[in-house]
Design an enzyme around this catalytic site. Structure first.
Site, PDB file in Angstrom:
ATOM      1  CG  ASP A 262      32.590  -2.700 -28.073  1.00  0.00           C
ATOM      2  OD1 ASP A 262      32.753  -3.943 -28.033  1.00  0.00           O
ATOM      3  OD2 ASP A 262      31.623  -2.129 -27.538  1.00  0.00           O
ATOM      4  CG  HIS A 279      26.245  -5.547 -36.357  1.00  0.00           C
ATOM      5  ND1 HIS A 279      25.444  -4.774 -35.542  1.00  0.00           N
ATOM      6  CD2 HIS A 279      25.400  -6.187 -37.207  1.00  0.00           C
ATOM      7  CE1 HIS A 279      24.180  -4.934 -35.881  1.00  0.00           C
ATOM      8  NE2 HIS A 279      24.128  -5.788 -36.887  1.00  0.00           N
ATOM      9  CB  CYS A 322      47.157 -11.614 -46.982  1.00  0.00           C
ATOM     10  SG  CYS A 322      47.464 -13.221 -46.212  1.00  0.00           S
ATOM     11  N   GLY A 365      21.015  -4.523 -22.895  1.00  0.00           N
ATOM     12  CA  GLY A 365      21.404  -3.231 -23.447  1.00  0.00           C
ATOM     13  C   GLY A 365      21.155  -3.051 -24.922  1.00  0.00           C
ATOM     14  CG  ASN A 391      17.317  -1.239 -23.440  1.00  0.00           C
ATOM     15  OD1 ASN A 391      18.539  -1.101 -23.456  1.00  0.00           O
ATOM     16  ND2 ASN A 391      16.512  -0.525 -24.207  1.00  0.00           N
ATOM     17  CB  CYS A 409      24.485  -4.014 -18.909  1.00  0.00           C
ATOM     18  SG  CYS A 409      23.424  -3.834 -20.359  1.00  0.00           S
TER      19      CYS A 409
END
Length: 489
Positions: A262, A279, A322, A365, A391, A409
């Site tokens: 995110d 990720h 690019c 988390g 958690n 959290c």
């Protein structure tokens, strides 16, 4: 006298000559007759031979015709036999399949009955139930084992929360461990971003959990719909993101490893040198050529929209090129089964350099269902490093943790900041979009790109890619079995 003698002699000669002529004529006539007879015999023989040949030919022709007829008849019979054999095979297979489905249906009915009995006390069983259980002891043992596993899974999926006093006590312990640690790292998961409106993955209300439950839910009950799309640009860093950035800037934490795509860590001001987004980041795209050559700030291009609108697993081209070398730009997302392909974002080098010195790992988390498979991240545990898990649900590494905290959290980090000494307690500013670090480095689209995509995709599908991995296969299998049973009924 002499004349008479000469006359008699002449007559004798004439008679002898005539006799000789008659004999010769007889011989000639006999030869002619013999030749005629031989000729007739030859003609008769030739006629007989001709008749025999004609008879043989007609016989062979009749045999050939009969052979052809027999071949055609046998061919017709073989085709009929083949069709009959195919029909017989189909009928046999259909009967076998019908028998298998009937056996499966009976097995499912027995398992359903036994599963219900296993969940009830024996005192509530009827005599028929007791007889059924006695006749199937192995099935009862299997159902009790499954029931125990299901209860264990439900207990693990259930969310728990520590009371305020327990949370405060645990936060104080964590604050002490952080002050004693020489190198502390934090591993974050989807639970860190739930307060910003992004659903978690495996939590009680997560995308995977709801999708999996809906695939096996009772069709007579309306299932709880799982969200299908998400606008990441509408989400902002939470208090937890800001607090974590402050802890890194204050030297309490040395590095952050995030599974989230995110981009909220960067938007909260966390330096890329202290961040490994293993990720990827949905707001970053890069040029594979320029990033390898160290051109154009590592070939990274930040955008103020989600760049993954056209990408998928093994297809990372974003549809833009690019500006420096015209190479197609790629997103930085790492899907299931893929390796890291953008070093400036995934930054495995940054965390691997610190792992030998790490003596404290703080998990925030994350269910650790995926992160536990990244073996290098857990090497410090072999050197007696402390593990702290924060958690709401059970994780596979709870048994190895020095401390397990059941809290959100945001609540935990707030308690942790309050537990730190004033000298080491960093100030946590509120998020200000005007000072958003990621938005500040965003590169606007060129006129050609803007014309090609006036409204870039800003919503990420939660049912595609790595979000719904493993769910669709189970749905297909369940649907196939259901259709077969309905057809049998």
């Amino acid at each position: 006298m002499a004349a008479a003698v000469s006359a008699m002699a002449a007559a004798t000669e004439v008679e002898a000559e005539s006799k000789q002529g008659v004999e010769q004529e007889g011989k000639r006539s006999k030869q002619v007759a013999d030749q005629e007879i031989e000729q007739e015999i030859k003609q008769e023989i030739e006629q007989e031979l001709k008749q025999e040949v004609e008879q043989e030919g007609s016989k062979e022709m009749s045999q050939g015709e009969s052979k052809e007829r027999s071949e055609e008849e046998s061919k017709e019979r073989s085709e009929e036999d083949k069709v009959a054999e195919i029909e017989s095979m189909r009928a046999r297979r259909a009967a076998e399949r019908r028998k298998q489905l009937q056996e499966k249906r009976i097995k499912l009915a027995n398992e359903t009955r036994m599963r219900r009995l296993a969940a009830r006390p024996e005192s509530s069983w009827s005599s028929d139930d007791a007889t059924f259980v006695e006749a199937n002891p192995e099935l009862m043992a299997l159902m009790r084992q499954r029931h125990s596993r299901r209860r264990q899974r439900e207990d693990r999926e259930a969310e728990a929360t520590d009371d305020p006093e327990t949370l405060r006590h645990k936060a104080t312990k964590v604050a002490t461990l952080l002050q004693q640690a020489r190198t502390a790292v934090v591993y974050t998961g989807a639970g860190l971003s739930t307060a910003s409106g992004i659903p978690c993955y495996r939590g009680q209300h997560g995308i995977y959990t709801k999708t999996a439950k809906n695939s096996t839910a009772d069709t007579t009950v309306a299932p709880t719909p799982a969200p299908t799309t998400l606008d990441l640009t509408a989400c902002s860093p939470t208090r937890a993101h800001q607090a974590l950035t402050a802890l890194v800037q204050g030297g309490v934490v040395q590095h952050v490893v995030s599974q989230n795509v995110d981009g909220l860590h960067r938007r909260s001001g966390l330096s890329p040198q202290h961040l490994s987004e293993i990720h990827g980041n949905a707001f970053l795209e890069y040029c594979p050529v320029c990033s390898n050559n160290g051109v154009q700030a590592s070939g990274l291009y930040a955008r103020r929209f989600d760049v993954t609108g056209l990408t998928a697993r093994h297809r990372h081209a974003t549809g833009r090129n690019c500006p420096a070398c015209a190479t197609p730009l790629l997103d930085t997302i790492v899907h299931y089964g893929e390796a890291a392909h953008c070093s400036p974002v995934h930054n495995w080098e940054g965390i691997e350099a610190l792992l030998p010195q790490v003596d404290l790992i703080l998990v925030l988390g994350s269910s650790l269902k995926v992160l536990k498979h990244y073996k290098p991240l857990w090497q410090p545990l072999q050197k007696k490093a402390s593990l702290i898990v924060v958690n709401l649900q059970w994780t596979p590494l709870d048994a190895r943790a020095a401390l397990v905290v059941r809290a959100t959290c945001d609540a935990f980090l707030e308690a942790l900041l309050n537990a730190l000494p004033t000298a080491r307690r960093p100030a946590v500013p509120d998020y200000d979009m005007g000072h958003d670090a990621l938005w500040a480095m965003a590169v606007p689209l060129t006129p050609a790109e803007d014309q090609a995509a006036k409204e870039p995709a800003s919503q990420i599908s939660l049912r595609e890619g790595w979000f719904a991995k493993g769910v669709t296969g189970g749905q297909r299998r369940a649907k196939r079995v259901k259709e077969e049973l309905e057809a049998l009924t």
